[in-house]
Design a protein around this motif. Sequence first.
Motif, mmCIF file in Angstrom:
data_model
loop_
_atom_site.group_PDB
_atom_site.id
_atom_site.type_symbol
_atom_site.label_atom_id
_atom_site.label_comp_id
_atom_site.label_asym_id
_atom_site.label_seq_id
_atom_site.Cartn_x
_atom_site.Cartn_y
_atom_site.Cartn_z
ATOM 1 N N PRO A 267 -13.971 -63.425 79.003
ATOM 2 C CA PRO A 267 -12.698 -64.165 78.993
ATOM 3 C C PRO A 267 -12.797 -65.533 78.343
ATOM 4 O O PRO A 267 -11.866 -65.965 77.657
ATOM 5 C CB PRO A 267 -12.344 -64.254 80.479
ATOM 6 C CG PRO A 267 -12.954 -63.026 81.078
ATOM 7 C CD PRO A 267 -14.253 -62.851 80.334
ATOM 8 N N TRP A 268 -13.917 -66.227 78.524
ATOM 9 C CA TRP A 268 -14.049 -67.574 77.960
ATOM 10 C C TRP A 268 -14.171 -67.557 76.436
ATOM 11 O O TRP A 268 -14.030 -68.587 75.789
ATOM 12 C CB TRP A 268 -15.249 -68.312 78.565
ATOM 13 C CG TRP A 268 -16.532 -67.566 78.632
ATOM 14 C CD1 TRP A 268 -17.044 -66.883 79.697
ATOM 15 C CD2 TRP A 268 -17.499 -67.410 77.577
ATOM 16 N NE1 TRP A 268 -18.254 -66.313 79.369
ATOM 17 C CE2 TRP A 268 -18.560 -66.630 78.088
ATOM 18 C CE3 TRP A 268 -17.571 -67.871 76.264
ATOM 19 C CZ2 TRP A 268 -19.681 -66.291 77.330
ATOM 20 C CZ3 TRP A 268 -18.683 -67.529 75.493
ATOM 21 C CH2 TRP A 268 -19.728 -66.754 76.031
ATOM 22 N N GLU A 269 -14.383 -66.398 75.852
ATOM 23 C CA GLU A 269 -14.427 -66.293 74.395
ATOM 24 C C GLU A 269 -13.038 -66.224 73.773
ATOM 25 O O GLU A 269 -12.851 -66.645 72.635
ATOM 26 C CB GLU A 269 -15.188 -65.034 73.980
ATOM 27 C CG GLU A 269 -16.653 -65.014 74.334
ATOM 28 C CD GLU A 269 -17.306 -63.753 73.817
ATOM 29 O OE1 GLU A 269 -17.484 -63.657 72.595
ATOM 30 O OE2 GLU A 269 -17.618 -62.850 74.621
ATOM 31 N N VAL A 270 -12.068 -65.670 74.485
ATOM 32 C CA VAL A 270 -10.815 -65.281 73.846
ATOM 33 C C VAL A 270 -9.563 -65.867 74.491
ATOM 34 O O VAL A 270 -8.464 -65.666 73.966
ATOM 35 C CB VAL A 270 -10.691 -63.738 73.828
ATOM 36 C CG1 VAL A 270 -11.787 -63.129 72.973
ATOM 37 C CG2 VAL A 270 -10.726 -63.146 75.235
ATOM 38 N N SER A 271 -9.687 -66.580 75.626
ATOM 39 C CA SER A 271 -8.499 -67.031 76.343
ATOM 40 C C SER A 271 -8.633 -68.474 76.798
ATOM 41 O O SER A 271 -9.740 -68.940 77.123
ATOM 42 C CB SER A 271 -8.264 -66.149 77.589
ATOM 43 O OG SER A 271 -8.038 -64.810 77.246
#
Length: 464
Positions: free
Chosen positions: A221-225
Amino acid sequence: MTDGDQQPGETAADREPGVAPVATPEPVPATGENVTQAQAVPEQATAAVPARRRRWPLWAALAVVVVVLTCALPAVLLVGLVGGAAGRTATGDDRATAAARRLGARMTAQLDRQAAALLGGDRNGFLDVAEPGARADLTRRYAALRALRVTVWRPAADGIPRTVTGRPGEWQLAVRVEYCFVVPGCTAAATVFGTRWREAGEQPRLLAVEESRTAPAGARPWEVSDLAVTFGKRTIVATTPALRAKLPGLLAEAEAAAKVADLYTVGGAPPDRYLVYYAGRAEWRRWYGGGRPRWTAGYAVGVGGGHHDVVLNAESLSPTGVDDLLRHELTHAASLPERGYSDRATWWLVEGLAEYAGADGQPVGRYDGLPEVRELVRGGWNGRLDGLAPADDAADDRVGGSYGVGYLAVRHLVDRYGEQRVLDFFRLVVHDRRSAEEASDQVFGEQWATLHDDCVRYVRTVAG
């Protein structure tokens, strides 16, 4: 649960030698009140905790069951990345390979600069290694990682750079990163993603960072949001800014669930923190690769270092249906081996233990899944625990009945032998991959064929 072949995971000891750890800052004290939103400039807010309770309408799928840890696959498996195996020794290199290694060392130096800036809270320094076109994505990643209180970030080249076909002066490099949140001394999780660079003398310029492609875990999640995050003593809960109002209630329920899940730790100490992501519709389809069975309300996925991230499907949950789901999923995070498991024959035991924890000591007669158990038992179930795992496209009643049978079988073993001996049995079967026959003889002093039939009789009796 999704079935399928699994790749073995990797421990921290498996990373390439010679990668020096990056210095980490002192952790920020965690509280149950602090909510950080990850955007270009993180902000904080506080809110109250609402009431809760009730069963979730769909079922918890265990991605880790299907997903053993995947973050250490070779670069040749990354989608859109390297086309051939990377050289691993300096001896015998041709001139082009030696030049690529030197370029890779300069790229790694840039990644180390970026890591130091991330851990030091220097956003400009984090962005400084990149070209303007990459900075929007990197700004989001930086904010999300800082919101999660990253304490360890160790990047390392996974192979050597490769030229980009048709783009002179551009290079691809697979990068493996080990990371920790909140706890600086954790056994690090890890992921592998692709990067693109422009050759520019001693300081190559970063052009793009791709999403993690190490199937089946997929993009974190921390890569894309953008993320809004809150912290407790045992848990971290994150969601999108649009759903941040849910965080106080989710944190309260996660903290309560963690106390239960800790009791079912197998094979070591409880997780240093349980990390829970609450996914909206778009995020559910994208985080960790999406593609879960339609009946899934939540899952746990192995991300390395013994960590299992938990994801909840916001669309499938009622406001009062989160507490038992969290107990279920956090118990997976506490009980499963680092490398997950691949034997569908043990599905009943893995899910049965999680359902047992989710029930939190309630009487068997109050278990919500009894109607589905009755339907399964009366509908021609063959009486085999090792064949319970439902298909991805199974009907809801079939799924619910399978989980319920697993719960009742584990409940029967606990009532007969106690929780500790059942956990010992679980460790031998799921962690050590011993046969149920061998484990039963060692732990219970009984033949498994006899105990299996006793469990089935108990299920049929309860089903009525």
